[in-house]
Design a protein around this motif. Structure first.
Motif, mmCIF file in Angstrom:
data_model
loop_
_atom_site.group_PDB
_atom_site.id
_atom_site.type_symbol
_atom_site.label_atom_id
_atom_site.label_comp_id
_atom_site.label_asym_id
_atom_site.label_seq_id
_atom_site.Cartn_x
_atom_site.Cartn_y
_atom_site.Cartn_z
ATOM 1 N N UNK A 326 19.788 -40.088 -45.350
ATOM 2 C CA UNK A 326 19.888 -41.351 -44.547
ATOM 3 C C UNK A 326 18.704 -42.287 -44.666
ATOM 4 N N UNK A 327 19.001 -43.365 -45.170
ATOM 5 C CA UNK A 327 17.834 -44.285 -45.235
ATOM 6 C C UNK A 327 17.193 -44.739 -43.865
ATOM 7 N N UNK A 328 18.076 -44.664 -42.856
ATOM 8 C CA UNK A 328 17.838 -44.928 -41.347
ATOM 9 C C UNK A 328 16.437 -44.274 -40.918
ATOM 10 N N UNK A 329 16.373 -42.927 -41.303
ATOM 11 C CA UNK A 329 15.364 -42.442 -41.013
ATOM 12 C C UNK A 329 14.125 -42.196 -41.895
ATOM 13 N N UNK A 330 13.293 -43.226 -41.900
ATOM 14 C CA UNK A 330 12.156 -43.363 -42.894
ATOM 15 C C UNK A 330 11.257 -42.034 -43.301
ATOM 16 N N UNK A 331 11.209 -41.336 -42.067
ATOM 17 C CA UNK A 331 10.108 -40.247 -42.004
ATOM 18 C C UNK A 331 10.699 -39.218 -43.172
ATOM 19 N N UNK A 332 11.877 -39.181 -43.761
ATOM 20 C CA UNK A 332 12.407 -38.429 -44.618
ATOM 21 C C UNK A 332 12.152 -38.842 -46.226
ATOM 22 N N UNK A 333 12.147 -40.241 -46.228
ATOM 23 C CA UNK A 333 11.896 -40.437 -47.647
ATOM 24 C C UNK A 333 10.508 -41.360 -47.813
ATOM 25 N N UNK A 334 9.969 -41.958 -46.748
ATOM 26 C CA UNK A 334 8.900 -42.965 -47.171
ATOM 27 C C UNK A 334 7.845 -42.347 -47.834
ATOM 28 N N UNK A 335 7.191 -41.319 -47.442
ATOM 29 C CA UNK A 335 6.312 -40.625 -48.300
ATOM 30 C C UNK A 335 6.679 -40.168 -49.727
ATOM 31 N N UNK A 336 7.609 -39.563 -50.042
ATOM 32 C CA UNK A 336 7.993 -38.961 -51.481
ATOM 33 C C UNK A 336 8.247 -40.205 -52.140
#
Length: 429
Positions: A326-336
């Motif tokens: 889910x792009x709404x949760x930036x904590x999942x994808x921002x760092x990677x």
């Protein structure tokens, strides 16, 4: 007996101490008020939204430049995404891509495919930028100069032309300078009987020992592990990779591993294979010795260039495609995603499979001196096939898969444009 001047001095000191006390009390009150804001209230006056709040709290998540600028993302997003030029030239490429990644899928797809924000259509023919004051904001700084005879590190993105690259190397280099098994070196310290020593698992020190013991070797390839970012510290490495359309790469992986090299009498459908490969990779460490474990992941290129930290899709019903991150949760994808962007930006040569014969081979000539491109497209087994996802999938399936791989789609379109700038605009690159 104290004089009147002494009393005056004491009085001034008392007033000064009282003022300091009142100022400290005022600052403490303001601090307590700020910390008690409601959870949904913006943390900064620019009202830059949830991503900026996340970055404010976790500055360590971003590579250089990203954190400071993203605190103002809400104010800058409109100008960045309308294509305005950045006179600084390359200073904000990470922020530009992160802002793209936040767009709804339909808007993002329109930016990449209809509006062509990276200007790839123009770059295919010539350089559209007039001079160094017209540098696009998405262009990263040029890689550092490398030695005349560099040691080549090839980051093999599975099913993106890596076998063809190794074949080209064997036709353009002295064969004793290349490991014989798909350009992969043997690990004589750990598994000397395995022809593929999983060089992506090696430390820089171990790679140095291998180079010292095999002085003629000038190229190694890493396929099954993520790119080890510590390689960026080795200034004499020429970093090379090849990428292709993410959905076509995924479809090619399915045909190769799910069908051609699947011994089962009944082959899985594409959807079934995706579920199986995602389940298989769930409990596998990126540094696991097994091969072809992670090739069916969503956003595989983002995963590979983020040191294996990009989360994968969610396995659900076998009748439907796995769910996306889910792009709404930036904590999942921002760092990677940020790590993948900054690592790719530092690669010396990023080849694009779809334009290898028309454009990318010129980059191999200028960077490596290669001139023999007769074997420009080979496969390790089976026959050469076109694995176009848009022809193999229904429109709804294709749309879902496109959205699920949005981060790889951004990297693909961006790197294609960067590659073309370095070919067509030598004064900017």
């Amino acid at each position: 007996k104290p004089s009147s001047s002494t009393f005056n001095i004491i009085g001034l000191l008392v007033v000064f101490v009282l003022l300091c006390y009142l100022m400290a009390a005022f600052l403490l009150t303001k601090s307590l008020q700020a910390s008690s804001k409601p959870a949904g209230e913006p943390l900064s006056p620019d009202k830059s939204g949830p991503l900026s709040s996340l970055v404010k709290e976790q500055d360590v998540m971003l590579q250089p430049r990203g954190a400071a600028v993203l605190k103002q993302a809400g104010l800058r997003r409109a100008s960045i995404l309308t294509g305005s030029s950045n006179k600084a030239g390359g200073a904000n490429y990470l922020d530009y891509l992160i802002n793209l990644a936040q767009l709804p899928a339909t808007d993002l797809r329109q930016k990449l495919e209809q509006e062509d924000v990276f200007q790839t259509a123009s770059l295919m023919d010539a350089c559209p930028f007039t001079d160094d004051t017209d540098v696009p904001p998405w262009l990263p700084p040029a890689p550092s100069k490398k030695p005349t005879d560099p040691f080549v590190w090839y980051e093999h993105v599975s099913k993106a032309g890596g076998t063809s690259f190794c074949e080209l190397a064997q036709h353009n280099m002295i064969k004793s300078k290349i490991p014989p098994y798909y350009c992969m070196p043997r690990d004589e310290e750990f598994k000397p009987t395995d022809p593929d020593g999983r060089v992506g698992r090696w430390s820089n020190a171990k790679l140095g020992r291998y180079r010292a013991n095999h002085g003629r070797i000038r190229l190694v390839s890493n396929e099954w592990q993520p790119f080890p970012s510590e390689r960026l510290a080795l200034s004499d490495l020429l970093l090379v990779t090849t990428i292709r359309d993410p959905l076509d790469r995924l479809m090619s992986a399915y045909h190769f591993w799910g069908v051609l090299h699947n011994q089962a009498a009944v082959k899985p459908t594409f959807t079934e294979w995706l579920h199986r490969i995602l389940k298989r990779s769930l409990n596998k460490d990126p540094q696991d010795w097994d091969f072809a474990v992670h090739i069916g992941r969503y956003n595989f290129v983002t995963w590979k260039f983020s040191n294996g930290t990009m989360p994968q899709g969610k396995v659900g019903s076998l009748k439907e495609l796995p769910e996306a991150v889910p792009t709404e949760d930036a904590s999942l994808w921002l760092k990677p995603f940020s790590e993948a962007v900054t690592n790719l930006a530092k690669f010396d040569v990023v080849l694009i499979l779809e334009i290898m014969s028309s454009h990318s081979k010129n980059m191999l000539t200028t960077s490596l001196g290669w001139t023999d491109f007769e074997k420009s497209h080979v496969v390790p087994s089976g026959k050469v096939e076109n694995n176009h996802a848009n022809a193999a999938l229904s429109p709804p399936e294709y749309d879902l898969l496109w959205e699920a791989n949005r981060f790889d789609m951004i990297l693909y379109h961006w790197m294609k444009a960067v590659h073309l700038v370095r070919l067509q605009c030598p004064t900017l690159a």
